[in-house]
Design a protein around this motif. Sequence first.
Motif, PDB file in Angstrom:
ATOM      1  N   SER A   1     -11.843 -15.353  -3.999  1.00  0.00           N
ATOM      2  CA  SER A   1     -12.946 -14.837  -4.812  1.00  0.00           C
ATOM      3  C   SER A   1     -13.785 -13.806  -4.058  1.00  0.00           C
ATOM      4  N   ASP A   2     -13.861 -13.927  -2.732  1.00  0.00           N
ATOM      5  CA  ASP A   2     -14.640 -12.960  -1.945  1.00  0.00           C
ATOM      6  C   ASP A   2     -13.786 -11.818  -1.393  1.00  0.00           C
ATOM      7  N   GLY A   3     -12.496 -11.821  -1.711  1.00  0.00           N
ATOM      8  CA  GLY A   3     -11.615 -10.734  -1.294  1.00  0.00           C
ATOM      9  C   GLY A   3     -11.195 -10.769   0.170  1.00  0.00           C
ATOM     10  N   LEU A   4     -11.499 -11.831   0.882  1.00  0.00           N
ATOM     11  CA  LEU A   4     -11.182 -11.895   2.312  1.00  0.00           C
ATOM     12  C   LEU A   4      -9.705 -12.179   2.579  1.00  0.00           C
ATOM     13  N   LEU A   5      -9.033 -12.753   1.597  1.00  0.00           N
ATOM     14  CA  LEU A   5      -7.600 -13.021   1.755  1.00  0.00           C
ATOM     15  C   LEU A   5      -6.888 -12.526   0.507  1.00  0.00           C
ATOM     16  N   GLN A   6      -5.836 -11.740   0.728  1.00  0.00           N
ATOM     17  CA  GLN A   6      -5.068 -11.189  -0.391  1.00  0.00           C
ATOM     18  C   GLN A   6      -3.592 -11.425  -0.135  1.00  0.00           C
ATOM     19  N   VAL A   7      -2.873 -11.713  -1.200  1.00  0.00           N
ATOM     20  CA  VAL A   7      -1.431 -11.901  -1.088  1.00  0.00           C
ATOM     21  C   VAL A   7      -0.740 -11.167  -2.239  1.00  0.00           C
TER      22      VAL A   7
ATOM     23  N   LYS B   1       8.667 -14.499  -3.654  1.00  0.00           N
ATOM     24  CA  LYS B   1       8.858 -14.105  -2.261  1.00  0.00           C
ATOM     25  C   LYS B   1       7.623 -13.319  -1.824  1.00  0.00           C
ATOM     26  N   ILE B   2       7.002 -13.739  -0.726  1.00  0.00           N
ATOM     27  CA  ILE B   2       5.793 -13.071  -0.242  1.00  0.00           C
ATOM     28  C   ILE B   2       6.151 -11.690   0.305  1.00  0.00           C
ATOM     29  N   LYS B   3       5.426 -10.675  -0.163  1.00  0.00           N
ATOM     30  CA  LYS B   3       5.634  -9.299   0.300  1.00  0.00           C
ATOM     31  C   LYS B   3       4.569  -8.901   1.312  1.00  0.00           C
ATOM     32  N   THR B   4       3.298  -9.179   0.999  1.00  0.00           N
ATOM     33  CA  THR B   4       2.213  -8.839   1.925  1.00  0.00           C
ATOM     34  C   THR B   4       1.183  -9.959   1.939  1.00  0.00           C
ATOM     35  N   LEU B   5       0.516 -10.079   3.067  1.00  0.00           N
ATOM     36  CA  LEU B   5      -0.558 -11.039   3.236  1.00  0.00           C
ATOM     37  C   LEU B   5      -1.619 -10.331   4.076  1.00  0.00           C
ATOM     38  N   THR B   6      -2.822 -10.187   3.526  1.00  0.00           N
ATOM     39  CA  THR B   6      -3.904  -9.497   4.213  1.00  0.00           C
ATOM     40  C   THR B   6      -5.042 -10.480   4.466  1.00  0.00           C
ATOM     41  N   ILE B   7      -5.415 -10.615   5.748  1.00  0.00           N
ATOM     42  CA  ILE B   7      -6.461 -11.558   6.138  1.00  0.00           C
ATOM     43  C   ILE B   7      -7.590 -10.774   6.804  1.00  0.00           C
ATOM     44  N   ASP B   8      -8.788 -10.875   6.239  1.00  0.00           N
ATOM     45  CA  ASP B   8      -9.959 -10.220   6.819  1.00  0.00           C
ATOM     46  C   ASP B   8     -10.293 -10.877   8.170  1.00  0.00           C
TER      47      ASP B   8
END
Length: 106
Positions: free
Chosen positions: A34-40, A47-54
């Motif tokens: 909800s706060d945008g700190l983790l995106q997948v 199949k996971i393509k990208t994982l973005t972790i603040d």
Amino acid sequence: MDLMGMMGKLKETQNKIEETKKRLDSVLVEEQSSDGLLQVTLTANRKIKTLTIDDALLEDKEQLEDYMVLVLNKAIEKASKINEAELDAVAKMDMPMIPGMDNLFK
């Protein structure tokens, strides 16, 4: 009952299902906290393509783990719904009505 015709139709349906599965590799599903700190981003084939972790989440291992479980489960649920809807549509559209085979694609 045209058994050869039904077998041909069944093979054609199987081919369409395989084509649909391949196409779902290019359908991307995005989810974020909800706060945008983790995106997948994952494919409709889950199949996971990208994982973005603040960087802010790297300070708190427990929070990061909670976020990952929550966000990944939501993304997998979305992808599963797309996947099932697409495959069901192909199976129902082309499937000859054969008694007892209505549960084959579930």
